[in-house]
Design an enzyme around this catalytic site. Structure first.
Site, PDB file in Angstrom:
ATOM      1  N   ASP A 133       0.827  -1.208   0.000  1.00 27.20           N
ATOM      2  CA  ASP A 133       0.000   0.000   0.000  1.00 27.20           C
ATOM      3  C   ASP A 133       0.861   1.258   0.000  1.00 27.20           C
ATOM      4  OD1 ASP A 133      -2.619  -0.547  -0.296  1.00 27.20           O
ATOM      5  OD2 ASP A 133      -3.231   0.032   1.723  1.00 27.20           O
ATOM      6  N   ASP A 182      -9.232  -2.840   2.733  1.00 24.35           N
ATOM      7  CA  ASP A 182      -9.105  -2.275   4.074  1.00 24.35           C
ATOM      8  C   ASP A 182     -10.092  -2.898   5.051  1.00 24.35           C
ATOM      9  OD1 ASP A 182      -7.139  -0.556   3.161  1.00 24.35           O
ATOM     10  OD2 ASP A 182      -8.585   0.938   2.514  1.00 24.35           O
TER      11      ASP A 182
END
Length: 496
Positions: free
Chosen positions: A351, A411
């Site tokens: 990420d 997420d």
């Protein structure tokens, strides 16, 4: 299908803020009684002009529609046609400031440039055009057409740029959806674990149980391989988005229909009514499950057909997305805390790299993750790997490219796998849900921290940067405090 689904869900782990470019609002008013008004998105350059922050200080001008010309030559316009008016012309071969200089010399008070391609920042060199003081803004050509249809040919317009809200209440809805999904997915995984333990204790039920349950267990090697494939897929999406986006949409329809069926079938299975069966292919199938399958397929098809309807399609996408996340948190099992640390740690690096590091590599200085999320190169199709909630605070962003607050499925799913492992470990050790509850609370705290940083920095945030440390550290502290770290790290022997 489950592994492929998690793959493209994890590709998108980013929380996006309101757009921070120079965006403003064109407020248009017709001459009817009562006057009809409507707002449209504009892009301007704050280094060239300063727009008022509200309509109280804005000056209205009569709009002159000259979209039949590009205004690269003053001879195109009849004398006196632009005087004291707001003028809209088409985007052409000359620069924005060249158009502005011509419009200003002909007496115009405002210049709008209609664009058929996607709106982009105004970035001409102002050095050679210091004499140009005319307000210049870029507007969608389709908005000009809509303005004529809605308000008529006599329209008064003005420009203003209200400040972006520090916090949008849609974030609260995102927070509730995310925490609810993670908590429910972890609980569901624990229920399945309890049934597995009972099946092991009763050998006669083991074979039947294995036929019903289809779980995937991630080992450290498969975790590393999975993250490598994620990186490759994201880069391929960046370069071949125009074609691969439809592959992702197709996979989402199939995976979400299966996930919705699994979630609802688990609920229906607890209802002791309507269990009539029919014989088909040497099997007895419950009639209600056939209707359920048809319903789930229809829901996915309806979303696919109307996915670009911003008015209501987001509700269906969120329902399918929540079902997708729940199903994967329940069925994808981490065998031990070691695998959880490897998976969450590598995806955290993934990420951070694709959000913060890739801008130094790409030609346009944009983050690969953000570009793929927004649809690179002006592609109107968006990846359906996010929870979407309409922004509740009115601003220029709600009219431009970002009318929704977004949270990636990754997420939810990635920390959710750790929460699910904690819940299963609670079941295995009869520890009264202490791991599960503490990890869920840590996830909620990580989400709040993400929102705070998002509001302060006003740029896209890799949410795993905050979720991973919160959940991993909390789980480790609980295991250390209970003197169970060795067992928590290695997992239960029967799973291995």
């Amino acid at each position: 299908m489950r592994a492929a689904g998690l793959l493209w869900a994890a590709l998108w782990g980013l929380l996006l803020p309101p757009v921070t470019a120079d965006e403003g609002i064109l407020h248009a008013s017709g001459n009817g009684v009562p006057p009809v008004t409507k707002d449209y998105c504009i892009i301007y350059n704050s280094n060239w002009i300063s727009l008022p922050k509200s309509l109280d200080n804005a000056t209205f001008r009569t709009l002159e529609n000259l979209t039949s010309m590009v205004l690269c030559n003053s001879s195109e316009v009849p004398s006196g046609l632009m005087k004291d008016k707001a003028v809209v012309v088409m985007r052409g071969n000359c620069t924005f400031l060249e158009k502005a200089r011509i419009a200003q010399s002909l007496g115009a008070k405002m210049l709008l440039i209609a664009s058929k391609p996607r709106l982009s920042p105004l970035s001409d060199n102002k050095t050679d055009f210091e004499d140009v003081t005319l307000p210049v803004a870029l507007i969608r050509y389709n908005d000009i057409v809509d303005m004529q249809l809605m308000l008529g040919n006599e329209v008064n317009v003005t420009l203003y740029s209200p400040p972006l809200p520090e916090f949008d209440c849609s974030m609260v809805v995102i927070f509730v959806i995310a925490v609810f999904t993670v908590a429910l997915g972890g609980h569901w995984s624990g229920v399945a674990e309890l049934k597995n333990l009972k099946a092991i204790a009763s050998p006669g039920e083991t074979e039947t149980r294995q036929k019903k349950e289809e779980n995937i267990t991630f080992t450290p090697v498969t975790v590393i391989l999975f993250v490598v494939i994620c990186c490759v897929m994201l880069v391929l999406l960046y370069f071949f988005y125009k074609w691969l986006v439809y592959v992702i949409i197709s996979v989402f329809c199939l995976a979400s229909a299966i996930s919705l069926y699994n979630c609802l079938a688990a609920l229906i299975g607890e209802i002791p009514f309507g269990q009539c069966r029919i014989a088909c292919c040497n099997k007895n199938i419950e009639v209600r499950l056939i209707f359920l399958a048809v319903f789930c397929i229809a829901a996915a098809v309806v979303w696919a057909v109307f996915r670009n309807e911003d008015g209501w399609a987001w509700i269906l996408q969120d329902i399918l997305g929540v079902a997708f996340c729940l199903n994967f948190i329940k069925t994808l099992k981490m065998p031990n805390f070691k695998s959880c640390v490897i998976l969450l740690g590598l995806l955290l690096l993934y990420d951070v790299f694709f959000v913060f590091i890739t801008p130094f590599i790409t030609k346009n200085g944009a983050s690969i993750m953000v570009e793929v999320a927004a649809g690179p190169f002006g592609n109107s199709e968006k990846l359906p790997v996010v929870i979407r909630v309409p922004r509740l605070e009115y601003s220029a962003s709600t009219l431009c490219d970002m009318p929704f607050s977004l949270l990636g499925f990754g997420d939810i799913i990635v920390p959710g796998l750790l929460v699910a492992y904690c819940r299963r470990f609670d079941v295995q050790t009869s520890s009264s849900s202490v791991y599960y509850v503490s990890c869920t609370i840590a996830y909620a705290i990580g989400m709040v921290l993400t929102f705070v940083v998002l509001a302060l920095m006003k740029m896209g945030q890799p949410a795993l940067l905050y979720l991973v440390p919160c959940t991993l550290i909390t789980s480790s502290l609980v295991a250390w405090r209970r003197k169970e770290m060795k067992r928590f790290w290695k997992g239960s022997s029967y799973q291995v």
